[in-house]
Design a protein around this motif. Structure first.
Motif, PDB file in Angstrom:
ATOM      1  N   ASP A 207      29.121 -26.783  32.241  1.00 53.84           N
ATOM      2  CA  ASP A 207      29.506 -26.859  33.667  1.00 53.84           C
ATOM      3  C   ASP A 207      28.328 -27.158  34.588  1.00 53.84           C
ATOM      4  OD1 ASP A 207      28.174 -24.483  33.459  1.00 53.84           O
ATOM      5  OD2 ASP A 207      29.909 -23.197  33.901  1.00 53.84           O
ATOM      6  N   GLY A 208      27.124 -27.241  34.038  1.00 49.75           N
ATOM      7  CA  GLY A 208      25.950 -27.579  34.840  1.00 49.75           C
ATOM      8  C   GLY A 208      25.450 -26.448  35.723  1.00 49.75           C
ATOM      9  N   LYS A 209      26.048 -25.247  35.602  1.00 55.19           N
ATOM     10  CA  LYS A 209      25.651 -24.131  36.467  1.00 55.19           C
ATOM     11  C   LYS A 209      24.501 -23.321  35.878  1.00 55.19           C
ATOM     12  CE  LYS A 209      30.291 -23.635  38.446  1.00 55.19           C
ATOM     13  NZ  LYS A 209      31.535 -22.815  38.432  1.00 55.19           N
ATOM     14  N   ALA A 210      24.434 -23.268  34.541  1.00 55.38           N
ATOM     15  CA  ALA A 210      23.417 -22.423  33.889  1.00 55.38           C
ATOM     16  C   ALA A 210      22.047 -23.104  33.925  1.00 55.38           C
ATOM     17  CB  ALA A 210      23.819 -22.141  32.449  1.00 55.38           C
ATOM     18  N   ASP A 211      21.029 -22.312  34.186  1.00 58.24           N
ATOM     19  CA  ASP A 211      19.656 -22.819  34.161  1.00 58.24           C
ATOM     20  C   ASP A 211      19.024 -22.355  32.853  1.00 58.24           C
ATOM     21  OD1 ASP A 211      16.730 -22.781  34.465  1.00 58.24           O
ATOM     22  OD2 ASP A 211      17.144 -23.450  36.516  1.00 58.24           O
ATOM     23  N   LEU A 212      18.708 -23.312  31.973  1.00 57.39           N
ATOM     24  CA  LEU A 212      18.210 -22.987  30.634  1.00 57.39           C
ATOM     25  C   LEU A 212      16.906 -22.188  30.695  1.00 57.39           C
ATOM     26  CD1 LEU A 212      18.497 -23.335  27.543  1.00 57.39           C
ATOM     27  CD2 LEU A 212      17.218 -25.467  27.759  1.00 57.39           C
ATOM     28  N   VAL A 213      15.953 -22.668  31.490  1.00 57.51           N
ATOM     29  CA  VAL A 213      14.644 -22.004  31.581  1.00 57.51           C
ATOM     30  C   VAL A 213      14.800 -20.587  32.118  1.00 57.51           C
ATOM     31  CG1 VAL A 213      12.358 -22.081  32.651  1.00 57.51           C
ATOM     32  CG2 VAL A 213      13.452 -24.202  31.903  1.00 57.51           C
ATOM     33  N   GLU A 214      15.555 -20.459  33.203  1.00 52.53           N
ATOM     34  CA  GLU A 214      15.754 -19.152  33.838  1.00 52.53           C
ATOM     35  C   GLU A 214      16.413 -18.169  32.867  1.00 52.53           C
ATOM     36  OE1 GLU A 214      18.542 -17.892  37.392  1.00 52.53           O
ATOM     37  OE2 GLU A 214      17.063 -19.370  38.088  1.00 52.53           O
ATOM     38  N   SER A 215      17.434 -18.641  32.135  1.00 52.44           N
ATOM     39  CA  SER A 215      18.160 -17.782  31.191  1.00 52.44           C
ATOM     40  C   SER A 215      17.244 -17.293  30.073  1.00 52.44           C
ATOM     41  CB  SER A 215      19.347 -18.538  30.582  1.00 52.44           C
ATOM     42  OG  SER A 215      20.224 -18.979  31.579  1.00 52.44           O
ATOM     43  N   CYS A 216      16.411 -18.201  29.538  1.00 51.12           N
ATOM     44  CA  CYS A 216      15.521 -17.836  28.428  1.00 51.12           C
ATOM     45  C   CYS A 216      14.424 -16.872  28.885  1.00 51.12           C
ATOM     46  CB  CYS A 216      14.892 -19.093  27.813  1.00 51.12           C
ATOM     47  SG  CYS A 216      16.076 -20.108  26.914  1.00 51.12           S
ATOM     48  N   LEU A 217      13.849 -17.124  30.061  1.00 51.44           N
ATOM     49  CA  LEU A 217      12.787 -16.245  30.579  1.00 51.44           C
ATOM     50  C   LEU A 217      13.353 -14.869  30.933  1.00 51.44           C
ATOM     51  CD1 LEU A 217      10.701 -18.720  32.783  1.00 51.44           C
ATOM     52  CD2 LEU A 217      10.163 -17.866  30.494  1.00 51.44           C
ATOM     53  N   GLU A 218      14.572 -14.854  31.440  1.00 54.50           N
ATOM     54  CA  GLU A 218      15.232 -13.587  31.770  1.00 54.50           C
ATOM     55  C   GLU A 218      15.465 -12.761  30.496  1.00 54.50           C
ATOM     56  OE1 GLU A 218      19.689 -12.482  33.086  1.00 54.50           O
ATOM     57  OE2 GLU A 218      18.698 -13.940  34.415  1.00 54.50           O
ATOM     58  N   GLU A 219      15.902 -13.432  29.435  1.00 57.08           N
ATOM     59  CA  GLU A 219      16.207 -12.749  28.169  1.00 57.08           C
ATOM     60  C   GLU A 219      14.950 -12.244  27.466  1.00 57.08           C
ATOM     61  OE1 GLU A 219      18.824 -10.975  26.059  1.00 57.08           O
ATOM     62  OE2 GLU A 219      19.630 -12.471  27.449  1.00 57.08           O
ATOM     63  N   THR A 220      13.810 -12.902  27.720  1.00 59.33           N
ATOM     64  CA  THR A 220      12.566 -12.531  27.036  1.00 59.33           C
ATOM     65  C   THR A 220      11.601 -11.772  27.946  1.00 59.33           C
ATOM     66  OG1 THR A 220      11.606 -14.695  27.591  1.00 59.33           O
ATOM     67  CG2 THR A 220      12.676 -14.497  25.439  1.00 59.33           C
ATOM     68  N   GLY A 221      12.080 -11.315  29.102  1.00 58.77           N
ATOM     69  CA  GLY A 221      11.223 -10.566  30.025  1.00 58.77           C
ATOM     70  C   GLY A 221      10.094 -11.408  30.580  1.00 58.77           C
ATOM     71  N   GLY A 222      10.340 -12.723  30.730  1.00 55.44           N
ATOM     72  CA  GLY A 222       9.343 -13.632  31.295  1.00 55.44           C
ATOM     73  C   GLY A 222       8.309 -14.126  30.305  1.00 55.44           C
ATOM     74  N   LEU A 223       8.390 -13.682  29.026  1.00 53.09           N
ATOM     75  CA  LEU A 223       7.377 -14.072  28.034  1.00 53.09           C
ATOM     76  C   LEU A 223       7.633 -15.449  27.420  1.00 53.09           C
ATOM     77  CD1 LEU A 223       6.956 -10.655  26.157  1.00 53.09           C
ATOM     78  CD2 LEU A 223       5.413 -11.674  27.843  1.00 53.09           C
ATOM     79  N   GLY A 224       8.879 -15.880  27.409  1.00 58.41           N
ATOM     80  CA  GLY A 224       9.198 -17.175  26.806  1.00 58.41           C
ATOM     81  C   GLY A 224       9.678 -17.044  25.369  1.00 58.41           C
ATOM     82  N   VAL A 225      10.087 -18.172  24.810  1.00 59.44           N
ATOM     83  CA  VAL A 225      10.704 -18.229  23.476  1.00 59.44           C
ATOM     84  C   VAL A 225       9.649 -18.624  22.439  1.00 59.44           C
ATOM     85  CG1 VAL A 225      12.429 -19.479  22.112  1.00 59.44           C
ATOM     86  CG2 VAL A 225      12.971 -18.783  24.428  1.00 59.44           C
ATOM     87  N   ASP A 226       9.659 -17.944  21.282  1.00 57.29           N
ATOM     88  CA  ASP A 226       8.662 -18.228  20.239  1.00 57.29           C
ATOM     89  C   ASP A 226       8.927 -19.546  19.511  1.00 57.29           C
ATOM     90  OD1 ASP A 226       7.165 -15.716  20.462  1.00 57.29           O
ATOM     91  OD2 ASP A 226       9.005 -14.785  19.728  1.00 57.29           O
ATOM     92  N   ILE A 227      10.207 -19.819  19.244  1.00 55.83           N
ATOM     93  CA  ILE A 227      10.562 -21.026  18.488  1.00 55.83           C
ATOM     94  C   ILE A 227      11.735 -21.721  19.176  1.00 55.83           C
ATOM     95  CG2 ILE A 227      11.424 -21.932  16.278  1.00 55.83           C
ATOM     96  CD1 ILE A 227      10.167 -19.416  14.941  1.00 55.83           C
ATOM     97  N   VAL A 228      11.609 -23.020  19.407  1.00 57.54           N
ATOM     98  CA  VAL A 228      12.706 -23.831  19.954  1.00 57.54           C
ATOM     99  C   VAL A 228      13.044 -24.918  18.942  1.00 57.54           C
ATOM    100  CG1 VAL A 228      13.465 -25.376  21.794  1.00 57.54           C
ATOM    101  CG2 VAL A 228      11.961 -23.457  22.336  1.00 57.54           C
ATOM    102  N   ILE A 229      14.329 -25.003  18.574  1.00 57.14           N
ATOM    103  CA  ILE A 229      14.794 -26.117  17.730  1.00 57.14           C
ATOM    104  C   ILE A 229      15.746 -26.937  18.582  1.00 57.14           C
ATOM    105  CG2 ILE A 229      15.990 -26.771  15.613  1.00 57.14           C
ATOM    106  CD1 ILE A 229      15.235 -24.058  14.460  1.00 57.14           C
ATOM    107  N   ASP A 230      15.345 -28.156  18.917  1.00 62.10           N
ATOM    108  CA  ASP A 230      16.187 -28.952  19.821  1.00 62.10           C
ATOM    109  C   ASP A 230      17.180 -29.813  19.033  1.00 62.10           C
ATOM    110  OD1 ASP A 230      15.189 -31.541  19.165  1.00 62.10           O
ATOM    111  OD2 ASP A 230      13.547 -31.354  20.579  1.00 62.10           O
TER     112      ASP A 230
END
Length: 355
Positions: A207-230
């Motif tokens: 739906d274009g409403k979700a922000d991928l970066v914001e969601s991932c940083l929120e879930e990781t307490g601002g630390l970021g994701v260790d592994i991304v598989i695109d």
């Protein structure tokens, strides 16, 4: 003996799939095994890769992920005996289609198949399993406690990658391209142990409403994701992008959501990084790896590791850790239509031809 073949025209993009007669296999020799095919999975044909490796011909065999029964073994074969059930991936330079009744395969491209695993499941899981192991173990060295983002986790490859990451003790995030994919990901549960969802957060991109970066940083307490598989990325933004392209994340987004020391495993073969992108990766001490599971077939240097991975994939399928995204088995006479849909990426589940 009939098999599925691809007829290449002058433009590599314009391909035609046909079922045609082929010669029966010659007598077995040395390390070769004669296998009666029971099932063969279909994957898109990478004509550009074949051209790069000088393996392109006018008629290219189609169908390389096979499962079947050993009929006969060569004098130097040590791994298999007649009547044993096997599964494997035919090499890139194979001369015959995996949809032929009988094929001749070198023993080092096959592993045993447990009786409790069906032919269709074995053939339909082996490639996605090898890809997942290559991405998570070989390229990004996954460990328990890592946070892993699997983009398009409802695809056949994405589903196996999610299951493998969770089994290794990682916290798994994923994106969904539609509501159906979202429901599929939310319903993924382990077959043993605590029946909690495999994915801690599903990010709906449709739906274009979700922000991928914001969601991932929120879930990781601002630390970021260790592994991304695109599952592909956008290199730049344009007004006239197709809908499917708009659902892909931008390369800047992936770099932004990576943690310090993170690993980005990409399927985008034409990835271009500008100096600011490289600077961001440098500051994070992050790595970019290209996921090409065909490397195992291009060199025999890691043959033992490759066989070990394939055995592990089938063991995890047998124990219920892997539950693949498979469509209903397709008969041979519908193989051309199925392969055209697979080649155009119009299917969301793995297509397997049952013989």
């Amino acid at each position: 003996m009939k098999g599925l073949y691809c007829l290449l025209s002058e433009s590599a993009e314009d391909v035609k799939f046909v079922i045609q007669e082929t010669e029966p296999p010659p007598a077995v020799s040395d390390h070769y095994v004669k296998v009666q095919i029971k099932a063969c999975a279909l994957s898109p044909l990478d004509t550009k890769l074949l051209a790069d490796l000088k393996l392109q011909k006018d008629v290219v065999p189609v169908g390389r992920e096979i499962a079947g029964v050993v009929l006969e073994v060569g004098p130097k074969v040590t791994f298999f005996q007649p009547d044993e059930e096997v599964v494997g991936i035919l090499p890139l330079d194979v001369e015959v289609s995996g949809l032929c009744d009988v094929v001749l395969v070198q023993e080092h491209h096959l592993v045993p198949k447990p009786e409790k695993v069906s032919w269709v499941e074995a053939a339909g899981t082996i490639r996605d399993g090898v890809r997942s192991y290559t991405a998570l173990h070989v390229l990004s060295r996954i460990t328990a406690g890592n946070t892993v983002l699997v983009l398009d986790g409802a695809s056949p490859f994405g589903t196996i990658a999610v299951q493998l990451a969770h089994h290794r003790g990682a916290k798994v995030l994923s994106t969904a391209l539609c509501l159906e994919d979202m429901h599929h990901l939310e319903q993924l549960r382990p077959t043993v142990g605590i029946r909690e969802s495999l994915v801690v957060r599903v990010i709906n991109m449709s739906d274009g409403k979700a922000d991928l970066v914001e969601s991932c940083l929120e879930e990781t307490g601002g630390l970021g994701v260790d592994i991304v598989i695109d599952a592909g990325v956008r290199l730049y933004s344009t007004e006239d992008e197709s809908t499917s392209k708009k659902l892909l994340p931008h390369k800047h987004d992936i770099i932004t959501l990576l943690a310090v020391g993170g690993h980005w495993v990409t399927t985008e073969e034409n990835l271009q990084l500008d100096p600011p992108d490289s600077r961001s990766l440098f500051l994070k001490g992050a790595t970019v790896s290209f996921l090409n599971d065909e490397v195992w077939n291009m060199s025999s240097a890691h043959q033992g590791k490759y066989l070990h991975i394939m055995k592990d994939v089938i063991e995890k399928l047998s124990s219920g850790i892997f539950r693949p995204q498979l469509d209903n088995p397709v008969p041979l006479y519908e193989a051309t239509v199925s392969m055209e849909m697979v080649q155009k990426k119009q299917v969301r589940k793995r297509h397997v031809i049952q013989l």
